[in-house]
Design a protein around this motif. Structure first.
Motif, PDB file in Angstrom:
ATOM      1  N   ASP A  85      33.614   3.481 -16.491  1.00 29.90           N
ATOM      2  CA  ASP A  85      34.024   4.726 -15.836  1.00 29.90           C
ATOM      3  C   ASP A  85      35.489   4.677 -15.395  1.00 29.90           C
TER       4      ASP A  85
ATOM      5  N   SER B 144      37.707   8.055 -14.262  1.00 30.38           N
ATOM      6  CA  SER B 144      37.760   8.601 -12.905  1.00 30.38           C
ATOM      7  C   SER B 144      39.010   8.136 -12.166  1.00 30.38           C
ATOM      8  N   LEU B 145      39.553   6.990 -12.564  1.00 31.78           N
ATOM      9  CA  LEU B 145      40.788   6.499 -11.955  1.00 31.78           C
ATOM     10  C   LEU B 145      42.009   7.156 -12.586  1.00 31.78           C
TER      11      LEU B 145
ATOM     12  N   HIS C 170      40.378   3.986  -5.680  1.00 34.05           N
ATOM     13  CA  HIS C 170      40.012   2.661  -6.183  1.00 34.05           C
ATOM     14  C   HIS C 170      38.965   2.005  -5.282  1.00 34.05           C
TER      15      HIS C 170
ATOM     16  N   HIS D 248      35.719   3.602  -6.213  1.00 40.35           N
ATOM     17  CA  HIS D 248      35.277   3.141  -7.532  1.00 40.35           C
ATOM     18  C   HIS D 248      34.720   1.725  -7.447  1.00 40.35           C
TER      19      HIS D 248
ATOM     20  N   SER E 104      31.350   1.762  -6.014  1.00 39.83           N
ATOM     21  CA  SER E 104      30.349   2.272  -6.960  1.00 39.83           C
ATOM     22  C   SER E 104      29.972   1.235  -8.011  1.00 39.83           C
ATOM     23  N   GLN E 105      30.832   0.215  -8.179  1.00 34.91           N
ATOM     24  CA  GLN E 105      30.561  -0.856  -9.132  1.00 34.91           C
ATOM     25  C   GLN E 105      29.943  -2.082  -8.450  1.00 34.91           C
TER      26      GLN E 105
END
Length: 210
Positions: A118, A121-122, A137, A140, A143-144
């Motif tokens: 993904d 998205s960044l 960031h 993100h 989310s990881q």
């Protein structure tokens, strides 16, 4: 920004200053994100920056000598764009860490090794200043499944923005802030900062109601 102490050219700066600095962060983490400012050709900002000091335009390639006035060099957006791109690729080419991840935003490109899930998205964020995109960031990484995140900053705006992310992330996610001063670094757990500010706000509301 890591200063080019002792480096004669940009290749030495990357090899002797920035790459060792970034590599050292992997001692305590499995992912490092490098977020630069972006040049969006804002005429008003460019004019204001140019007035702050003498304009020093210099092409950024490996053998180019480091400018004597580093501060004035960084006032020119074209210098920053070329410098950040040069350093981004130098970091990627030197990256050899196993089971770890390096993420760099080079303009509109997301450079990552190994490939990042993904990553679009960044890349989609069009904010010019790095301190707002850092929060993207953070989200993100959370989310990881990165449950402990450290944000390094030299600007109080980053502190405010980082604290504001606390209530919107999972309670299991720990966010820490390393505020880098000239000769020292202070590290704070942001959940405590958020709770203190929340109590101050509550106290202010109570005082206002009396």
């Amino acid at each position: 920004m890591v200063r080019p102490s002792g480096a004669k050219n940009f290749a030495e700066y990357a090899a002797e200053s920035l790459i060792p600095y970034v590599s050292s962060k992997f001692r305590n983490t499995s992912r490092v994100d490098v977020v630069w400012d972006r040049d969006l050709n804002d005429l008003l900002k460019n004019t204001a920056r140019a007035k702050r000091g003498k304009v020093v335009r210099r092409r950024v390639v490996a053998e180019t000598a480091i400018p004597r006035n580093w501060h004035d060099f960084l006032l020119v957006d074209e210098n920053n764009t070329e410098l950040f791109s040069f350093l981004s690729h130098a970091l990627m080419e030197s990256f050899e860490q196993e089971n770890e991840q390096l993420v760099i935003i080079d303009g509109e490109l997301v450079l990552c090794q190994p490939p990042l899930e993904d990553s679009l998205s960044l890349a989609s964020c069009n904010h010019e200043e790095a301190f707002t995109r850092i929060m993207l960031h953070v989200a993100h990484a959370a989310s990881q499944d990165h449950d402990k995140i450290l944000v390094r900053a030299m600007d109080t705006v980053v502190v405010i923005l980082a604290i504001s992310t606390v209530p919107v992330l999972s309670p299991e996610t720990e966010i820490w802030l390393a505020f880098e001063l000239e000769r020292s670094t202070d590290t704070w757990p942001l959940i405590q900062c958020y709770r203190v500010l929340d109590q101050i706000d509550l106290l202010h509301c109570r005082c206002s109601m009396r």
